[in-house]
Scaffold this active site. Structure first.
Site, PDB file in Angstrom:
ATOM      1  CE1 TYR A  72     -18.318  12.248  51.528  1.00  0.00           C
ATOM      2  CE2 TYR A  72     -17.172  11.439  53.476  1.00  0.00           C
ATOM      3  CZ  TYR A  72     -18.253  11.387  52.615  1.00  0.00           C
ATOM      4  OH  TYR A  72     -19.257  10.487  52.844  1.00  0.00           O
ATOM      5  CG  PHE A 124     -42.362  22.105  64.313  1.00  0.00           C
ATOM      6  CD1 PHE A 124     -43.020  23.289  64.044  1.00  0.00           C
ATOM      7  CD2 PHE A 124     -41.698  21.471  63.280  1.00  0.00           C
ATOM      8  CE1 PHE A 124     -43.020  23.827  62.770  1.00  0.00           C
ATOM      9  CE2 PHE A 124     -41.686  22.007  61.999  1.00  0.00           C
ATOM     10  CZ  PHE A 124     -42.354  23.188  61.742  1.00  0.00           C
ATOM     11  CG  ASP A 125     -45.989  20.892  61.518  1.00  0.00           C
ATOM     12  OD1 ASP A 125     -45.074  21.533  62.045  1.00  0.00           O
ATOM     13  OD2 ASP A 125     -46.630  21.304  60.534  1.00  0.00           O
ATOM     14  CG  ASP A 214     -37.870  21.688  68.289  1.00  0.00           C
ATOM     15  OD1 ASP A 214     -37.010  22.318  67.634  1.00  0.00           O
ATOM     16  OD2 ASP A 214     -38.942  21.307  67.796  1.00  0.00           O
ATOM     17  CB  ALA A 216     -36.466  26.274  65.560  1.00  0.00           C
ATOM     18  CE  LYS A 257     -38.216  27.159  61.286  1.00  0.00           C
ATOM     19  NZ  LYS A 257     -38.312  25.791  61.780  1.00  0.00           N
ATOM     20  CG  HIS A 449     -50.834  22.340  55.422  1.00  0.00           C
ATOM     21  ND1 HIS A 449     -50.461  21.148  56.001  1.00  0.00           N
ATOM     22  CD2 HIS A 449     -49.753  23.148  55.492  1.00  0.00           C
ATOM     23  CE1 HIS A 449     -49.212  21.240  56.417  1.00  0.00           C
ATOM     24  NE2 HIS A 449     -48.754  22.443  56.117  1.00  0.00           N
TER      25      HIS A 449
HETATM   26  C1  PLP Z   1     -38.915  24.568  61.686  1.00  0.00           C
HETATM   27  C2  PLP Z   1     -38.977  23.782  62.934  1.00  0.00           C
HETATM   28  C3  PLP Z   1     -38.588  22.440  62.954  1.00  0.00           C
HETATM   29  C4  PLP Z   1     -38.167  21.686  61.708  1.00  0.00           C
HETATM   30  O1  PLP Z   1     -37.086  22.264  61.110  1.00  0.00           O
HETATM   31  P1  PLP Z   1     -36.851  22.275  59.519  1.00  0.00           P
HETATM   32  O2  PLP Z   1     -35.562  22.990  59.379  1.00  0.00           O
HETATM   33  O3  PLP Z   1     -37.999  22.982  58.890  1.00  0.00           O
HETATM   34  O4  PLP Z   1     -36.765  20.859  59.086  1.00  0.00           O
HETATM   35  C5  PLP Z   1     -38.644  21.786  64.169  1.00  0.00           C
HETATM   36  N1  PLP Z   1     -39.064  22.407  65.283  1.00  0.00           N
HETATM   37  C6  PLP Z   1     -39.445  23.689  65.292  1.00  0.00           C
HETATM   38  C7  PLP Z   1     -39.885  24.325  66.557  1.00  0.00           C
HETATM   39  C8  PLP Z   1     -39.424  24.421  64.123  1.00  0.00           C
HETATM   40  O5  PLP Z   1     -39.834  25.690  64.131  1.00  0.00           O
END
Ligand code: PLP
Length: 457
Positions: A72, A124-125, A214, A216, A257, A449
């Site tokens: 833990y 990103f969304d 950000d 990813a 990613k 969507h």
């Molecule tokens: C996928 C993604 C996120 C969110 O990550 P999750 O692991 O899907 O929660 C944030 N920013 C970018 C650029 C992404 O491609």
């Protein structure tokens, strides 16, 4: 004769996939209300719905998984992960989270307040969602050229420095930080140049603002810097990553990613203040600080994934595969967001289905046609995804309407790419006969969507 290019790995384990008949697919897609999110994965032959959490782990990652420490507190797996992140990014403080959006939730709970403005390049969304849910504004400062799908630019994901400076002047003390997304997912997996990140940093320093990446697809971004930007040809991917993150104060990461794990994420920062401020939210929303929503085994696998995927050969195999699919589409004259990005091809649907009016959702129609043709599941990134205007409740037809073919990492072969290209060509060849699209029968008020029910016209 020059040797042809081939993958930098061989295959040790396979997962069977199944073809289906057109009749079966007609039935299944109807039952799914013409929404590919509602299909079962067995009903799909080649799955390009996302590159997130769908990659193949290596033998070293599977081996690391077995050595996971599920303690833990103070698990060795956490320290493995932290050390790897420190080595690759130079950031001292690390908070693991269950995925990228959780990293956003934890950090933004500390950083984002009502009335704030957060400028960046195509948020990103989920990033936008976490900003807007806190009654703040995500201000898009991407270069205008990113919207022109046919324009070939090496760094089409860049921040427009003029727009950013205008924002910094106009909103000054309402801006808690600047966010740069690498690569720019929403603009089509398009990279951001080192020069652009340096320019953002210079502005941030001038206005005394921190910068968050950000990240990813930071490794894919580094690959593009190495292969496209003057002065980086002789640097390793790991050197470029260190130089990249030296320009930021911290990062949020979706490890699904470029970490090549099925689930996971983290925050990393050099700012003690951010770490101290965010850590309470990690405990509240994710878990204790040395696991934060991840299993020990997954943290171990992620440490290996990050190390492997910041090596040139692995990235070259990946990006070359996306480029290969693009080259096949070029042979058939199929229009997509140019140049090919890092993780996906974005087909310009209104340029293919010229007879389908925007009110009938060309990109969604093309998504359905490609599924019917060969059982290939892409994803609409267009007018359905754009949702309605929150005030007028009108559909938002102002953006671009794309069919995204996201390529999972180390999963499909170039033979699969050939099937995708030819299936799309077959749809393209009969595009003149496709004159009607789809109509919304039911939709959720936001993020429609995923669950929308459609009827074929
Ligand atoms: C996928 C993604 C996120 C969110 O990550 P999750 O692991 O899907 O929660 C944030 N920013 C970018 C650029 C992404 O491609």
């Amino acid at each position: 004769m020059e040797l042809p290019f081939a993958e930098s790995w061989k295959i040790k384990m396979v997962e069977p996939i199944r073809k289906s008949t057109r009749e079966e697919r007609e039935q299944w897609i109807k039952e799914a209300y013409y929404n590919v999110f509602q299909l079962k994965s067995e009903q799909v032959y080649i799955d390009l719905i996302t590159d997130s959490g769908t990659g193949s782990m290596s033998d070293r990652q599977w081996a690391a998984l077995m050595l996971g420490d599920e303690s833990y507190a103070g698990a060795s797996s956490f320290f493995n992960l932290k050390e790897t992140i420190q080595k690759i990014t130079g950031f001292e403080y690390v908070i693991p989270t269950h995925q990228g959006r959780a990293a956003e939730n934890v950090l933004f709970s500390y950083l984002v307040k009502e009335g704030n403005v957060i400028p960046g390049n195509s948020h990103f969304d989920t990033t936008k969602g976490h900003i807007e849910a806190r009654k703040a504004v995500a201000l898009d400062c991407t270069i205008d050229d990113a919207k022109n799908t046919q324009l070939e630019l090496p760094f089409k994901g860049n921040v427009d420095i003029k727009k950013l400076e205008d924002a910094l002047q106009k909103y000054s003390d309402r801006i808690p930080f600047i966010i740069v997304t690498i690569t720019n997912n929403t603009a089509g997996g398009q990279p951001v140049s080192m020069q652009n990140m340096k320019d953002v940093r210079a502005l941030a320093n001038k206005y005394n603002k921190p910068v968050l990446f950000d990240s990813a697809r930071f490794a894919e971004n580094a690959y593009f810097i190495k292969t496209r930007e003057e002065g980086y040809q002789n640097k390793t991917i790991k050197e470029i990553c260190l130089e990249t993150f030296a320009l930021a104060d911290g990062m949020t990461m979706s490890a699904k990613k470029d970490g090549i794990v099925n689930m996971g994420g983290f925050i990393a920062t050099r700012k003690e203040e951010w770490f101290e401020g965010a850590k309470g939210y990690c405990v509240q929303y994710e878990g204790y600080l040395t696991y934060g929503g991840m299993n020990g085994r997954d943290m171990n696998a992620l440490a290996v994934g990050l190390d492997e995927n910041t090596e040139f050969d692995n990235l070259e195999t990946r990006i070359q595969q996306v480029a290969y699919l693009a080259q096949r589409l070029d042979e058939f004259g199929i229009p997509y967001q140019r140049p090919a990005g890092g993780h996906a091809i974005f087909v310009d649907a209104p340029k293919v289905l010229t007879h389908v009016p925007k009110e009938e959702f060309p990109a969604q129609t093309l998504t359905v046609e490609l599924y019917l043709e060969a059982g290939i599941r892409g994803c609409e990134i267009g007018y359905l995804l754009a949702d309605r205007d929150p005030i007028t409740r009108e559909n938002r037809f102002g953006g671009i309407d794309l069919l995204r073919l996201a390529i999972p990492r180390r999963v499909y072969t170039n033979n699969h790419m050939d099937v995708i290209a030819v299936a799309l060509k077959n749809v393209f060849d009969r595009r003149e006969t496709i004159t009607r699209g789809v109509r919304i029968a039911w939709e959720a008020p936001i993020m429609r969507h995923f669950t929308v029910k459609l009827e074929k016209l």
